[in-house]
Design a protein around this motif. Structure first.
Motif, PDB file in Angstrom:
ATOM      1  N   ALA A 873       0.836  -1.215   0.000  1.00  0.00           N
ATOM      2  CA  ALA A 873       0.000   0.000   0.000  1.00  0.00           C
ATOM      3  C   ALA A 873       0.865   1.257   0.000  1.00  0.00           C
ATOM      4  O   ALA A 873       0.545   2.246  -0.691  1.00  0.00           O
ATOM      5  N   PHE A 874       1.963   1.233   0.739  1.00  0.00           N
ATOM      6  CA  PHE A 874       2.885   2.377   0.742  1.00  0.00           C
ATOM      7  C   PHE A 874       3.501   2.572  -0.646  1.00  0.00           C
ATOM      8  O   PHE A 874       3.628   3.711  -1.119  1.00  0.00           O
ATOM      9  N   HIS A 875       3.898   1.472  -1.274  1.00  0.00           N
ATOM     10  CA  HIS A 875       4.470   1.578  -2.626  1.00  0.00           C
ATOM     11  C   HIS A 875       3.448   2.148  -3.602  1.00  0.00           C
ATOM     12  O   HIS A 875       3.776   2.983  -4.462  1.00  0.00           O
ATOM     13  N   GLU A 876       2.201   1.704  -3.468  1.00  0.00           N
ATOM     14  CA  GLU A 876       1.154   2.219  -4.355  1.00  0.00           C
ATOM     15  C   GLU A 876       0.977   3.714  -4.133  1.00  0.00           C
ATOM     16  O   GLU A 876       0.852   4.488  -5.099  1.00  0.00           O
ATOM     17  N   SER A 882       5.162  -1.305  -9.605  1.00  0.00           N
ATOM     18  CA  SER A 882       5.751  -2.638  -9.813  1.00  0.00           C
ATOM     19  C   SER A 882       6.151  -3.260  -8.481  1.00  0.00           C
ATOM     20  O   SER A 882       5.965  -4.468  -8.258  1.00  0.00           O
ATOM     21  N   LEU A 883       6.682  -2.428  -7.567  1.00  0.00           N
ATOM     22  CA  LEU A 883       7.032  -2.932  -6.235  1.00  0.00           C
ATOM     23  C   LEU A 883       5.777  -3.267  -5.432  1.00  0.00           C
ATOM     24  O   LEU A 883       5.757  -4.241  -4.667  1.00  0.00           O
ATOM     25  N   ALA A 884       4.719  -2.479  -5.613  1.00  0.00           N
ATOM     26  CA  ALA A 884       3.451  -2.772  -4.941  1.00  0.00           C
ATOM     27  C   ALA A 884       2.912  -4.118  -5.404  1.00  0.00           C
ATOM     28  O   ALA A 884       2.458  -4.939  -4.596  1.00  0.00           O
ATOM     29  N   ALA A 885       2.980  -4.348  -6.713  1.00  0.00           N
ATOM     30  CA  ALA A 885       2.489  -5.622  -7.261  1.00  0.00           C
ATOM     31  C   ALA A 885       3.324  -6.792  -6.748  1.00  0.00           C
ATOM     32  O   ALA A 885       2.786  -7.852  -6.407  1.00  0.00           O
ATOM     33  N   SER A 908      -3.343  -2.053  -8.407  1.00  0.00           N
ATOM     34  CA  SER A 908      -1.971  -1.707  -8.821  1.00  0.00           C
ATOM     35  C   SER A 908      -1.724  -2.090 -10.270  1.00  0.00           C
ATOM     36  O   SER A 908      -1.122  -1.325 -11.031  1.00  0.00           O
ATOM     37  N   LYS A 909      -2.199  -3.269 -10.643  1.00  0.00           N
ATOM     38  CA  LYS A 909      -2.010  -3.698 -12.036  1.00  0.00           C
ATOM     39  C   LYS A 909      -2.794  -2.825 -13.002  1.00  0.00           C
ATOM     40  O   LYS A 909      -2.307  -2.490 -14.092  1.00  0.00           O
ATOM     41  N   ASP A 910      -4.003  -2.454 -12.585  1.00  0.00           N
ATOM     42  CA  ASP A 910      -4.816  -1.591 -13.459  1.00  0.00           C
ATOM     43  C   ASP A 910      -4.150  -0.229 -13.638  1.00  0.00           C
ATOM     44  O   ASP A 910      -4.114   0.312 -14.760  1.00  0.00           O
ATOM     45  N   ILE A 915      -1.042   3.499 -17.068  1.00  0.00           N
ATOM     46  CA  ILE A 915       0.149   4.318 -17.327  1.00  0.00           C
ATOM     47  C   ILE A 915       0.850   3.842 -18.598  1.00  0.00           C
ATOM     48  O   ILE A 915       1.273   4.645 -19.437  1.00  0.00           O
ATOM     49  N   ASP A 916       0.964   2.525 -18.755  1.00  0.00           N
ATOM     50  CA  ASP A 916       1.605   1.976 -19.952  1.00  0.00           C
ATOM     51  C   ASP A 916       0.844   2.369 -21.209  1.00  0.00           C
ATOM     52  O   ASP A 916       1.445   2.720 -22.245  1.00  0.00           O
TER      53      ASP A 916
END
Length: 923
Positions: A873-876, A882-885, A908-910, A915-916
């Motif tokens: 959650a912090f990474h998100e 990518s780290l969150a995932a 996170s993936k969505d 972004i991609d």
């Protein structure tokens, strides 16, 4: 009540206190003499002024010169989170044929964490996804062994425990059923008779039109029915062969009896082989193989497989199964051998089957995947049973030969290195460690450096560990290993301090510092070091070291307490290397009055001194082994100390010694509860109550019901069950536990006044932990100051204080809460809540990097679900998707059904995908 978790089955490495001094690095040899496969930790010291307690300890005190940490025989990924993340992705995208082995890989990776429930879940998933019969047989037997069902009196190896996933009959059925985990087995239920007997045998009325002749005897048959059994029979009876026109066909030269030919006729009409003797079915199987009668062969194998119910029959049938390459029959034989573990490992005939070169060739038709599973399982059992080095090397070599994936080869090679290291064959051990490291298992380089050290190449070992520390993200074990090769105490202590900081689960640094301080006559500091370790990680060798210290200072009573605790954890542990002083042996076996023991137990229990309580309970059971309720008390203490394996052993012993059916049902219920079979445990409790109302049965029922996350109405029913328990005869200790749990249920029902009364009643009978519940009541009544004061009372009374400091932090102001949590971490660095709290505070202060670092400290040595989820959650929040995932994937590898993590992972993936797509649109 709901917060009590059953942690991993307790394991420890026996201290071998006395080995020859020639094993020091400067004089080591590469001999292959066999020795115990237990890792040497404390060795018999040379005469030295450091062992200043010689008169008190005639067997010698451990010295820092001879202290070594054991080499871990498990795989230790250099980045466990990354490994778990990778495993989760591979499992999610795997085909049906790959999934079972991936779960076994997950089991292997997670073994170093030591969470028994997590490991059982891996094995259950591997068994659930297994397709081939031999693989199912191995995994079912593995699950049975992990539960130690072989220790239960009256339970035979081929008995079904009622669950399909471990049923010996369901293991012999082909295909996989993903719903098996919680399914009850139907093998004991009578099959419905769907046809009448007249219809069932109606095929026998058909008129015969030719005969098989064996000597002078004839077996009349129906040509069309025999021809339908296989293409070769069809060609014989309807093709261009002379037999197609003959009314009698001579089968005398085929080595088969007329009885078997009659059986063939009956089978061709009825499609049944259960009507025949086993010897006849053997002949039919040979005939089916020769004439390619696939259905008949399968029916014969199934019939023979169902008749293999003990070791003697399995040994009788296995050679034939190997010769005929009969997979199902061989699987049935293997199932008996494996379900008889560990006893079958001591059968020369069974070991010859697994270890001989002929058997290796004979088993090959089962396939490399199945054979890897088989030998991997056998080698793990062998290591736990301390099998001889020669046998272990053969089993591990077979494991390596059938390994295909790198992780499979690495675990076999690394464990071979460990076994060879114990044999003091350091060159061979080093060779295997190097091979394992070349396959990506970095930890095996610790084995390489240790073998260098043992061969007198200390500087080479030091350089290797320096290289590892510089190349990889430092891990605690790296600094611990390098400390062995440092010159000078200051450098050693510096590395050991870093090792403890990075990984407080490592016990060697504490032991080394304790012994060093004792050598320097800093006795108080030595005790503080080992006491600190025992507060959060209880192992027999740690307790033995403290017992040694107590004996050295002349405190025999405390020494005996710790020895009794050691023997509770591991009854076969060889205390002090088997050279215990006579007066200690006499004191250990001496009888103590029951009144004195109860006084001691109340005193230790009220002081929240779990180790002291263990020592007293051990003494009471030694006085009177028939007091099974003490074993239940013992199991609760062990669970509180995170020694789940020892706790379950206590319950199994209680089962074995149960004086009545009702008592046995209670202990069976606790064992089922440990396997997460909650409904079945509840059924056992209710059945026990129906036979005899007892405190233990009601307590089990209440405990199991409370685990089911009931609504308030149902929670009130749990309270009624506990009230019934309190009406039953019992001692104050058990009633205090029940009152404490009753208070917890009243809180769930928002009955705060009743909860307060229950906790105060518990405190009146010296159940000191009730202070914590009472503090909770005050907090819910908005009496924060009183709550804090109540926890302070617990801290002042309790011998083990870490949990109390952690709980008090909930009722304090922010700064005071931080102080309490820092103290909790100091006392028990394995508690992860303080790390999460401090990280949340840092995140609130917008110190994101420091918040992640705080969580990473805990994840490095204890990657728990909640901690991984919070870091994800912090990474998100900081845009590191990518780290969150990755953290989400690692968390889901531990619990794939955790709803909050699944949502975070999807989000996170969505976001990453969005972004991609945006970047792709800009391009």
């Amino acid at each position: 009540m709901r917060n009590l978790k059953l942690f991993e089955r307790f394991k420890s490495t026996q201290i071998h206190a006395f080995t020859s001094s020639q094993d020091s690095p400067s004089t080591s040899t590469n001999g292959s003499s066999s020795s115990s496969p237990r890792m040497n930790f404390l060795r018999h010291p040379k005469p030295t002024s450091k062992s200043f307690s010689r008169s008190l300890l005639p067997h010698g005190f451990p010295t820092t010169d001879l202290l070594e940490p054991p080499l871990d025989s498990n795989l230790k990924p250099i980045d466990l989170v990354e490994s778990l993340s990778n495993l989760y992705r591979r499992i999610e995208s795997s085909s049906e044929s790959e999934t079972s082995m991936l779960y076994l890989e997950q089991y292997t990776v997670l073994r170093s964490l030591g969470d028994a429930k997590l490991l059982r879940r891996c094995l259950l998933n591997a068994r659930r996804h297994a397709v081939d019969v031999p693989c199912k047989v191995v995994l079912s037997a593995w699950l049975r062994f992990e539960r130690r069902e072989h220790e239960l009196v009256g339970v035979e190896s081929m008995d079904c425990n009622g669950f399909a996933i471990e049923c010996p009959k369901s293991s012999l059925s082909r295909g996989c059923d993903l719903n098996l985990v919680n399914e009850h087995c139907k093998c004991c239920e009578e099959e419905e008779i769907k046809v009448s007997i007249a219809d069932e045998f109606s095929g026998l009325d058909e008129e015969s039109d030719f005969s098989f002749c064996v000597g002078l005897e004839k077996a009349k048959c129906v040509r069309s029915r025999i021809a339908s059994l296989s293409r070769p029979f069809e060609a014989m009876l309807y093709g261009s062969f002379v037999e197609s026109r003959a009314s009698e066909i001579d089968f005398s030269e085929n080595g088969i009896s007329v009885e078997a030919m009659v059986a063939l006729n009956i089978y061709s009409r009825l499609k049944r082989v259960d009507l025949f003797r086993v010897e006849t079915v053997f002949e039919l199987l040979g005939l089916a193989t020769k004439f390619c009668c696939d259905d008949l062969k399968s029916a014969c194998e199934s019939r023979l497989a169902s008749s293999i119910t003990d070791l003697d029959k399995a040994l009788t049938f296995v050679d034939y199964a190997l010769e005929e390459r009969a997979e199902l029959l061989l699987s049935a034989c293997l199932q008996v051998f494996l379900r008889e573990l560990p006893q079958s490992l001591y059968s020369s005939k069974v070991m010859r089957l697994f270890c001989s070169s002929e058997a290796k060739e004979g088993l090959s038709f089962l396939g490399s995947e199945c054979l890897f599973m088989l030998y991997y399982f056998l080698s793990q059992v062998g290591m736990e049973e301390r099998l001889s080095a020669e046998a272990m090397l053969v089993l591990l070599e077979r494991t390596r030969e059938f390994a295909r994936a790198n992780w499979q080869k690495a675990v076999a090679l690394h464990q071979m290195g460990c076994v060879l290291f114990e044999r003091k064959d350091y060159k061979a051990a080093q060779f295997h460690f190097r091979l394992a490291s070349s396959l990506g298992h970095v930890y095996s380089l610790a084995g390489v450096s240790r073998t260098e050290y043992k061969q007198g190449k200390t500087y080479s070992a030091y350089k290797l560990m320096n290289y590892l520390i510089s190349k990889h993200k430092p891990r605690g074990w790296m600094y611990q290993e390098r400390s062995l090769y440092n010159v000078g105490d200051d450098e050693k202590l510096k590395d050991l301090a870093t090792a403890t900081e990075l990984d407080p689960t490592l016990t060697f640094p504490y032991k080394y510092r304790a012994v060093m301080k004792f050598e320097r006559k800093q006795v108080k500091e030595a005790f503080e070091e080992v006491d600190r370790l025992i507060q959060f990680k209880l192992t027999p060798d740690c307790l033995e070291l403290r017992a040694w210290l107590f004996l050295a200072v002349g405190d025999k009573e405390s020494c005996l307490r710790d020895i009794r605790a050691v023997l509770t954890l591991e009854p076969k542990y060889v205390v002090f290397g088997g050279r215990m002083r006579g007066d200690l042996v006499e004191a250990l076996t001496a009888q103590c009055s029951e009144v004195d023991c109860w006084v001691k137990l109340y005193d230790r229990w009220s002081a929240v001194d779990d180790v002291g309580s263990l020592g007293v309970v051990h003494q009471m059971l030694q006085n009177d082994p028939s007091k099974n309720f003490l074993r239940f008390r013992q199991s609760l203490l062990l669970l509180r100390l995170n020694c789940q394996g020892a706790a379950m052993r206590c319950l199994r012993m209680a089962w074995n010694l149960a004086a009545s059916e009702a008592e046995r049902l209670v202990y069976e219920g606790w064992l089922l509860y440990d396997m997460s079979y909650v409904d079945e445990a509840l059924t056992k409790a209710e059945k026990a109550i129906s036979i005899q109302r007892s405190f233990e049965a009601f307590f089990l029922k209440a405990y199991v019901l409370a685990e089911k996350n009931l609504d308030p109405d149902e929670s009130s029913y749990v309270a009624q069950v506990l009230e019934e328990a309190l009406k039953c005869p019992s001692d104050g200790l058990r009633k205090g536990q029940a009152l404490n749990n009753l208070g917890s249920i009243y809180i769930d029902c928002s009955m705060l006044d009743q909860a307060e009364t229950a906790y105060k009643n518990a405190l009146e009978i010296k159940h000191t932990r009730a202070h914590q519940g009472l503090a909770r009541v005050y907090f819910l009544k908005n009496q924060r100051k009183e709550a804090c004061e109540e926890m302070t009372k617990l801290i002042n009374k309790a011998f083990s204080k870490a949990a109390a400091y952690e709980k008090r932090s909930e009722y304090c102001e922010r700064e005071k809460a931080k102080e309490d949590l820092d103290m909790a971490t100091t006392l028990d660095p394995l508690r992860t809540y303080p790390y999460r709290y401090r990280a949340a505070v840092l995140m609130d202060d917008q110190r994101e990097t420091e918040a992640v670092e705080e969580l990473s400290k805990a994840i490095a040595f204890r990657p728990e679900l909640q901690t991984l989820h919070l870091r994800a959650a912090f990474h998100e929040a900081t845009g590191k998707l990518s780290l969150a995932a990755q953290d989400c994937e690692a968390a889901l590898c531990l619990d794939p059904n955790h709803t909050e993590t699944l949502h975070l992972y999807s989000r996170s993936k969505d976001q990453a995908s969005s972004i991609d797509n945006t970047i792709a649109g800009l391009d």
